[in-house]
Scaffold this motif. Structure first.
Motif, PDB file in Angstrom:
ATOM      1  N   SER A 159     -16.717  59.755  64.744  1.00 31.58           N
ATOM      2  CA  SER A 159     -16.523  60.085  63.337  1.00 31.58           C
ATOM      3  C   SER A 159     -16.244  58.846  62.495  1.00 31.58           C
ATOM      4  O   SER A 159     -16.641  58.770  61.329  1.00 31.58           O
ATOM      5  N   SER A 160     -15.579  57.859  63.089  1.00 27.94           N
ATOM      6  CA  SER A 160     -15.232  56.655  62.336  1.00 27.94           C
ATOM      7  C   SER A 160     -16.459  55.860  61.920  1.00 27.94           C
ATOM      8  O   SER A 160     -16.470  55.225  60.864  1.00 27.94           O
TER       9      SER A 160
ATOM     10  N   PHE B  12     -10.925  56.504  55.317  1.00 28.97           N
ATOM     11  CA  PHE B  12     -10.734  56.900  56.711  1.00 28.97           C
ATOM     12  C   PHE B  12      -9.834  55.886  57.419  1.00 28.97           C
ATOM     13  O   PHE B  12      -8.883  56.260  58.109  1.00 28.97           O
ATOM     14  N   THR B  13     -10.129  54.603  57.250  1.00 24.12           N
ATOM     15  CA  THR B  13      -9.339  53.577  57.928  1.00 24.12           C
ATOM     16  C   THR B  13      -7.937  53.478  57.340  1.00 24.12           C
ATOM     17  O   THR B  13      -6.998  53.102  58.046  1.00 24.12           O
ATOM     18  N   LEU B  14      -7.769  53.819  56.063  1.00 22.43           N
ATOM     19  CA  LEU B  14      -6.425  53.833  55.489  1.00 22.43           C
ATOM     20  C   LEU B  14      -5.574  54.897  56.164  1.00 22.43           C
ATOM     21  O   LEU B  14      -4.421  54.645  56.545  1.00 22.43           O
ATOM     22  N   GLY B  15      -6.125  56.113  56.292  1.00 26.71           N
ATOM     23  CA  GLY B  15      -5.399  57.166  57.006  1.00 26.71           C
ATOM     24  C   GLY B  15      -5.138  56.785  58.441  1.00 26.71           C
ATOM     25  O   GLY B  15      -4.058  57.041  58.984  1.00 26.71           O
ATOM     26  N   PHE B  16      -6.121  56.139  59.048  1.00 32.98           N
ATOM     27  CA  PHE B  16      -6.004  55.670  60.427  1.00 32.98           C
ATOM     28  C   PHE B  16      -4.893  54.645  60.575  1.00 32.98           C
ATOM     29  O   PHE B  16      -4.244  54.547  61.614  1.00 32.98           O
TER      30      PHE B  16
ATOM     31  N   SER C  44     -10.556  68.969  58.439  1.00 36.43           N
ATOM     32  CA  SER C  44     -11.007  67.936  57.503  1.00 36.43           C
ATOM     33  C   SER C  44     -12.518  67.709  57.615  1.00 36.43           C
ATOM     34  O   SER C  44     -13.178  67.390  56.623  1.00 36.43           O
ATOM     35  N   GLN C  45     -13.079  67.891  58.813  1.00 34.64           N
ATOM     36  CA  GLN C  45     -14.539  67.782  58.967  1.00 34.64           C
ATOM     37  C   GLN C  45     -15.232  68.925  58.234  1.00 34.64           C
ATOM     38  O   GLN C  45     -16.288  68.725  57.603  1.00 34.64           O
ATOM     39  N   VAL C  46     -14.657  70.106  58.300  1.00 40.90           N
ATOM     40  CA  VAL C  46     -15.223  71.247  57.563  1.00 40.90           C
ATOM     41  C   VAL C  46     -15.152  70.984  56.062  1.00 40.90           C
ATOM     42  O   VAL C  46     -16.092  71.290  55.306  1.00 40.90           O
ATOM     43  N   MET C  47     -14.048  70.398  55.632  1.00 39.50           N
ATOM     44  CA  MET C  47     -13.877  70.051  54.217  1.00 39.50           C
ATOM     45  C   MET C  47     -14.976  69.101  53.747  1.00 39.50           C
ATOM     46  O   MET C  47     -15.557  69.277  52.674  1.00 39.50           O
TER      47      MET C  47
ATOM     48  N   LEU D  94      -8.004  62.379  55.200  1.00 43.55           N
ATOM     49  CA  LEU D  94      -7.373  63.322  56.126  1.00 43.55           C
ATOM     50  C   LEU D  94      -7.995  63.213  57.514  1.00 43.55           C
ATOM     51  O   LEU D  94      -7.296  63.318  58.528  1.00 43.55           O
ATOM     52  N   ASN D  95      -9.300  62.974  57.557  1.00 40.79           N
ATOM     53  CA  ASN D  95     -10.008  62.811  58.817  1.00 40.79           C
ATOM     54  C   ASN D  95      -9.433  61.636  59.615  1.00 40.79           C
ATOM     55  O   ASN D  95      -9.161  61.742  60.815  1.00 40.79           O
ATOM     56  N   GLY D  96      -9.233  60.519  58.934  1.00 43.69           N
ATOM     57  CA  GLY D  96      -8.646  59.358  59.594  1.00 43.69           C
ATOM     58  C   GLY D  96      -7.193  59.565  59.952  1.00 43.69           C
ATOM     59  O   GLY D  96      -6.733  59.124  61.012  1.00 43.69           O
ATOM     60  N   ALA D  97      -6.461  60.242  59.066  1.00 50.60           N
ATOM     61  CA  ALA D  97      -5.039  60.482  59.313  1.00 50.60           C
ATOM     62  C   ALA D  97      -4.832  61.316  60.574  1.00 50.60           C
ATOM     63  O   ALA D  97      -4.042  60.953  61.456  1.00 50.60           O
ATOM     64  N   PHE D  98      -5.535  62.430  60.671  1.00 50.62           N
ATOM     65  CA  PHE D  98      -5.390  63.287  61.854  1.00 50.62           C
ATOM     66  C   PHE D  98      -6.065  62.672  63.080  1.00 50.62           C
ATOM     67  O   PHE D  98      -5.577  62.804  64.202  1.00 50.62           O
ATOM     68  N   GLY D  99      -7.168  61.985  62.867  1.00 51.81           N
ATOM     69  CA  GLY D  99      -7.887  61.399  63.992  1.00 51.81           C
ATOM     70  C   GLY D  99      -7.194  60.208  64.609  1.00 51.81           C
ATOM     71  O   GLY D  99      -7.472  59.850  65.760  1.00 51.81           O
TER      72      GLY D  99
END
Length: 503
Positions: A83-84, A112-116, A146-149, A165-170
């Protein structure tokens, strides 16, 4: 004897002979329990501990159980890694459909990387206080949603928020796995599990664009299906995690054992050591947020490894210089997959050295192959920079990418296993600290690399990165020769060493 009583060692705290007689009476009621007598100013408590070879202790899990936990954790890493990297290969269909600019689409990559980078400051240390399993399950569920979003996004703003959110949870799939492996594998056994983790993280990161490029070119799928596929794989992981994942944090397991003991006997003195030492809720939040930063900025080992792994950039060279389509450009990432496999093969040599040299070198025995990787890292970047011309076959820069990824794999794997060895129970916090540094740089790079390549050309922009990599060559060499002295001056390392000695 109930399951709670089997293999439980209880240390009565304070009370002398009277406490001993009272405890003997309790033991007669609930079954045979080994006991020791100690005193503390904290009061009268019966400290629940694992007995020797207790199968409930994570370090004593069966070999098959350890590998099941490792593989299911690494599966989450694979899904998150794809996903990244695959998101940017949906730009060609996303930009015209959502009527956004290239910069707006790129912002989704940076978010994504910020959440990560930020979320592990809370999630990783928090998992050390409340347990690994809840964090895994909540994170995986959030990742799927978040992927559905993203897949249903009506505009680029929703995509950008969804990517954060994807990066945060991932991020859990990248940071928590190192701590999980440290929970269940002894230091001498961590080489292969960590090598597998590093291989999957880099191989799938490189492999994600291979399928994403062709998905985007399919007019019946395009960018939304990249998100849908990530969500489908994430949902499959959630189901497997519910069935297979178990708690691996020893202090959490002991706390549950003590709670069960209190419930069964009615004796409120049963406690785990972590229950007596756990701070209040807001103190816990403060510790969770600040410990990774503290390790990053006060522990030279964490800081220098974070600096070393903190940058890398591969621009859209093949489409610009060679006129490749989106699918063809994605397929070029096969070179990175090959490089990661070559790096993995070097791990077997490193493990042989580690077993032979650990007695004399300690954790620094992990660094032998990394010394060579420090040299290969800039070499690969120089090849990539100085062969990318229309009159030179596209295979040449691919060779540079393979060399670069081979070195990157060794560096990545070394960082994770070396920090796990050095920081033990705090390894997730140490890894969260280096992840913050690495991903902040990963967030910034996409925002200016296009302009940098346009102004400097691919040759000189990539040469600049190669020069920075050359400057950083001494980092593993300094740690190899002086790492033990650096750690000897660290208060945290001294505490961890003392704890390991007690165990």
């Amino acid at each position: 004897m109930s399951d709670v009583e089997k293999g439980v060692s209880v240390s009565p705290v304070a009370g002398g002979d009277a406490a001993s007689k009272e405890l003997d009476g309790a033991n007669a009621a609930v079954g045979s329990i080994s006991t020791t007598h100690t005193a503390t100013a904290e009061g009268d408590f019966l400290i629940v501990e694992f007995e020797k070879n207790d199968p409930r202790a994570p370090a004593n899990f069966s070999y098959s159980k350890k590998w099941s936990i490792t593989l299911i954790s690494v599966l989450f890493t694979a899904i998150v890694s794809a996903s990244s990297s695959d998101y940017s290969f949906g730009y060609d269909s996303m930009i015209p459909e959502l009527q956004c600019t290239q910069m707006q689409a790129t912002l989704g990559l940076s978010m994504f990387t910020l959440g990560f980078a930020v979320i592990p400051l809370v999630s990783s240390p928090f998992s050390e206080e409340v347990g690994r399993k809840p964090v895994y399950l909540v994170s995986a569920t959030g990742f799927v949603l978040s992927q559905v979003m993203i897949a249903l996004a009506p505009n680029i703003a929703v995509v950008i928020v969804g990517r954060f959110l994807n990066g945060a949870f991932g991020s859990t799939g990248a940071i928590l796995v190192g701590g999980t492996i440290a929970d269940i594998w002894e230091p001498a056994q961590r080489g292969l599990p960590m090598s597998l983790y590093s291989l999957i993280a880099l191989f799938v990161t490189a492999g994600g664009p291979i399928f994403a490029g062709w998905v985007d070119m399919n007019r019946h799928m395009q960018w939304r299906w990249i998100a849908w596929l990530n969500g489908i794989f994430g949902g499959a992981y959630v189901l497997l995690a519910l069935a297979i994942t178990t708690e691996t944090r020893a202090s959490i397991i002991l706390a549950r054992m003590a709670k069960d003991k209190r419930k069964e006997t009615g004796d409120e003195r049963y406690r785990s050591r972590s229950e007596l030492e756990t701070p209040g809720f807001w103190t816990l939040i403060w510790i969770s947020c600040t410990r990774p930063l503290y390790l990053l900025f006060t522990e030279p080992v964490v800081f220098f490894f974070s600096l070393w792994i903190g940058f890398a950039s591969i621009g859209s060279l093949f489409s610009s210089v060679y006129g490749f389509s989106t699918g063809e450009s994605g397929s070029v990432f096969t070179a990175l997959c090959i490089g990661s496999l070559l790096g993995c093969s070097l791990n077997y040599y490193q493990e042989t050295i580690y077993r032979r040299k650990y007695a004399s070198r300690g954790p620094e025995a992990r660094l032998y192959v990394a010394l060579g990787a420090a040299l290969l890292f800039p070499v690969g970047m120089y090849i990539y920079a100085w062969t990318a011309f229309p009159h030179v076959t596209w295979v040449a820069p691919c060779v540079g990418l393979a060399v670069f990824m081979c070195a990157t794999y060794v560096i990545y794997q070394t960082v994770f296993i070396y920090l796990a060895d050095c920081y033990g129970q705090w390894s997730s916090s140490a890894l969260a600290g280096q992840s913050l540094f690495r991903n902040i740089m990963g967030m910034i790079f996409p925002l200016f690399t296009t302009q940098m390549y346009n102004n400097l050309s691919y040759k000189w922009a990539n040469t600049l990165f190669a020069i920075i990599a050359t400057i950083m060559i001494p980092i593993p060499w300094v740690l190899f020769f002086y790492g033990s002295r650096i750690r000897a001056k660290s208060k945290i390392s001294q505490e961890i060493t003392a704890d390991e000695a007690k165990k």
